[in-house]
Design a protein around this motif. Structure first.
Motif, mmCIF file in Angstrom:
data_model
loop_
_atom_site.group_PDB
_atom_site.id
_atom_site.type_symbol
_atom_site.label_atom_id
_atom_site.label_comp_id
_atom_site.label_asym_id
_atom_site.label_seq_id
_atom_site.Cartn_x
_atom_site.Cartn_y
_atom_site.Cartn_z
ATOM 1 N N ALA A 42 0.908 4.303 -2.726
ATOM 2 C CA ALA A 42 0.722 5.696 -2.309
ATOM 3 C C ALA A 42 1.733 6.630 -2.946
ATOM 4 O O ALA A 42 1.534 7.850 -2.974
ATOM 5 C CB ALA A 42 0.798 5.796 -0.786
ATOM 6 N N THR A 43 2.823 6.077 -3.479
ATOM 7 C CA THR A 43 3.850 6.924 -4.103
ATOM 8 C C THR A 43 3.523 7.252 -5.558
ATOM 9 O O THR A 43 4.210 8.059 -6.173
ATOM 10 C CB THR A 43 5.230 6.232 -4.059
ATOM 11 O OG1 THR A 43 5.189 5.027 -4.836
ATOM 12 C CG2 THR A 43 5.617 5.886 -2.623
ATOM 13 N N LEU A 44 2.494 6.633 -6.122
ATOM 14 C CA LEU A 44 2.141 6.918 -7.522
ATOM 15 C C LEU A 44 1.797 8.391 -7.666
ATOM 16 O O LEU A 44 1.012 8.935 -6.880
ATOM 17 C CB LEU A 44 0.951 6.058 -7.954
ATOM 18 C CG LEU A 44 1.192 4.546 -8.055
ATOM 19 C CD1 LEU A 44 -0.103 3.823 -8.372
ATOM 20 C CD2 LEU A 44 2.234 4.255 -9.132
ATOM 21 N N PRO A 45 2.341 9.073 -8.662
ATOM 22 C CA PRO A 45 2.075 10.510 -8.838
ATOM 23 C C PRO A 45 0.598 10.827 -9.014
ATOM 24 O O PRO A 45 0.135 11.892 -8.625
ATOM 25 C CB PRO A 45 2.870 10.856 -10.114
ATOM 26 C CG PRO A 45 3.919 9.812 -10.200
ATOM 27 C CD PRO A 45 3.320 8.570 -9.636
ATOM 28 N N ASN A 105 -1.845 9.806 -7.461
ATOM 29 C CA ASN A 105 -2.563 9.894 -6.195
ATOM 30 C C ASN A 105 -2.368 11.226 -5.479
ATOM 31 O O ASN A 105 -2.986 11.476 -4.452
ATOM 32 C CB ASN A 105 -2.110 8.770 -5.245
ATOM 33 C CG ASN A 105 -2.447 7.400 -5.788
ATOM 34 O OD1 ASN A 105 -3.378 7.258 -6.565
ATOM 35 N ND2 ASN A 105 -1.689 6.400 -5.375
ATOM 36 N N ARG A 106 -1.497 12.068 -5.994
ATOM 37 C CA ARG A 106 -1.117 13.266 -5.246
ATOM 38 C C ARG A 106 -1.998 14.470 -5.539
ATOM 39 O O ARG A 106 -1.930 15.468 -4.829
ATOM 40 C CB ARG A 106 0.345 13.614 -5.564
ATOM 41 C CG ARG A 106 1.312 12.509 -5.144
ATOM 42 C CD ARG A 106 2.721 12.800 -5.623
ATOM 43 N NE ARG A 106 3.637 11.686 -5.351
ATOM 44 C CZ ARG A 106 4.863 11.613 -5.818
ATOM 45 N NH1 ARG A 106 5.348 12.583 -6.576
ATOM 46 N NH2 ARG A 106 5.616 10.567 -5.533
ATOM 47 N N LYS A 112 0.833 -1.208 0.000
ATOM 48 C CA LYS A 112 0.000 0.000 0.000
ATOM 49 C C LYS A 112 0.867 1.258 0.000
ATOM 50 O O LYS A 112 0.513 2.260 -0.616
ATOM 51 C CB LYS A 112 -0.924 -0.002 1.218
ATOM 52 C CG LYS A 112 -2.035 -1.032 1.157
ATOM 53 C CD LYS A 112 -2.956 -0.911 2.360
ATOM 54 C CE LYS A 112 -4.089 -1.914 2.264
ATOM 55 N NZ LYS A 112 -5.014 -1.807 3.435
ATOM 56 N N ASP A 113 1.986 1.193 0.701
ATOM 57 C CA ASP A 113 2.900 2.343 0.726
ATOM 58 C C ASP A 113 3.474 2.599 -0.666
ATOM 59 O O ASP A 113 3.660 3.749 -1.068
ATOM 60 C CB ASP A 113 4.040 2.095 1.728
ATOM 61 C CG ASP A 113 3.542 2.100 3.172
ATOM 62 O OD1 ASP A 113 2.474 2.705 3.418
ATOM 63 O OD2 ASP A 113 4.206 1.499 4.033
ATOM 64 N N ASP A 114 3.757 1.524 -1.404
ATOM 65 C CA ASP A 114 4.258 1.681 -2.769
ATOM 66 C C ASP A 114 3.197 2.346 -3.647
ATOM 67 O O ASP A 114 3.501 3.252 -4.434
ATOM 68 C CB ASP A 114 4.626 0.317 -3.370
ATOM 69 C CG ASP A 114 5.815 -0.321 -2.664
ATOM 70 O OD1 ASP A 114 6.677 0.427 -2.178
ATOM 71 O OD2 ASP A 114 5.871 -1.565 -2.597
ATOM 72 N N ASN A 174 -7.548 6.115 -4.974
ATOM 73 C CA ASN A 174 -6.245 5.771 -5.549
ATOM 74 C C ASN A 174 -6.303 5.299 -6.998
ATOM 75 O O ASN A 174 -5.371 4.666 -7.487
ATOM 76 C CB ASN A 174 -5.544 4.686 -4.703
ATOM 77 C CG ASN A 174 -5.254 5.170 -3.304
ATOM 78 O OD1 ASN A 174 -5.056 6.358 -3.080
ATOM 79 N ND2 ASN A 174 -5.247 4.247 -2.343
#
Length: 210
Positions: free
Chosen positions: A13-16, A18-19, A9-11, A77
């Motif tokens: 969350a790093t997808l651009p 999602n920001r 899930k942390d990986d 996400n």
């Protein structure tokens, strides 16, 4: 290649993608060009700022041009495609299915040459026109909820709400006859309502975009 890769899930969350919390409008298209088969879920939008001027301006412009705003945004996400349309003056975000999520019909009967007699088609079209009216969702009811209530009540009394019945087999001609008979019955049941509706004063419909 067959190699196993573990993604946490942390990986994710790093997808651009999602920001960004914003809804990005990409283009404006004619309303009739968006097939409702792509419609998924609607969400009402409200202004993010204290002043609703920009919100109201865009809503009025969409209504005036009879267009939809094609947009992209992130929800849970995932990148989602959507259109913004106006319902009763409120901007509504209608999420869309991606093209690869819409199944294309692949049925054997599509390659079958079905023979229809002209009188059959004329009768069916005539009955459809007899039942034609304006769509009003308040006239309908959720039969599942009603039957679910009957089922619960019947089970509480130790009975069976809906005994199983065998349906007789039918051929093409009998199916056509059944269709026409069902349409005739519907027209007959609706006749008193239509007479009342025709006698009632007619209100000028309000134009809605979307």
């Amino acid at each position: 290649s067959g190699e196993t890769v573990i993604v946490t899930k942390d990986d994710l969350a790093t997808l651009p993608v999602n920001r960004s919390p914003e809804i990005s409008i990409l283009e404006f298209v004619p309303r009739e060009q968006v097939d409702p088969i792509y419609f998924d879920k609607p969400y009402y939008l409200e202004p993010a700022s204290k002043s609703p001027k920009a919100y109201t301006l865009l809503a009025k412009a969409l209504e005036a041009t009879d267009r939809l705003a094609v947009a992209e945004f992130t929800l849970r996400n995932r990148t989602r495609l959507a259109v913004v349309r106006i319902i009763d003056g409120v901007m509504t975000l209608q999420t869309l299915l991606w093209p690869d999520e819409v199944r294309r019909p692949d049925f054997k009967f599509l390659d079958t040459d079905v023979e229809l007699r002209p009188q059959e088609l004329e009768m069916a079209a005539s009955l459809i026109e007899t039942m034609a009216t304006d769509f009003d969702p308040s006239r309908f009811e959720d039969k599942y909820q009603i039957e679910l209530g009957k089922l619960i009540e019947s089970k509480s009394e130790g009975g069976q709400a809906f005994p199983e019945t065998e349906e007789p087999e039918s051929d093409d001609d009998s199916e056509v006859a059944d269709l026409l008979a069902a349409l005739r019955a519907s027209v007959k049941d609706r006749a008193p309502q239509r007479e009342l509706a025709e006698d009632a004063p007619v209100k000028q419909p309000r134009p809605l975009a979307g």
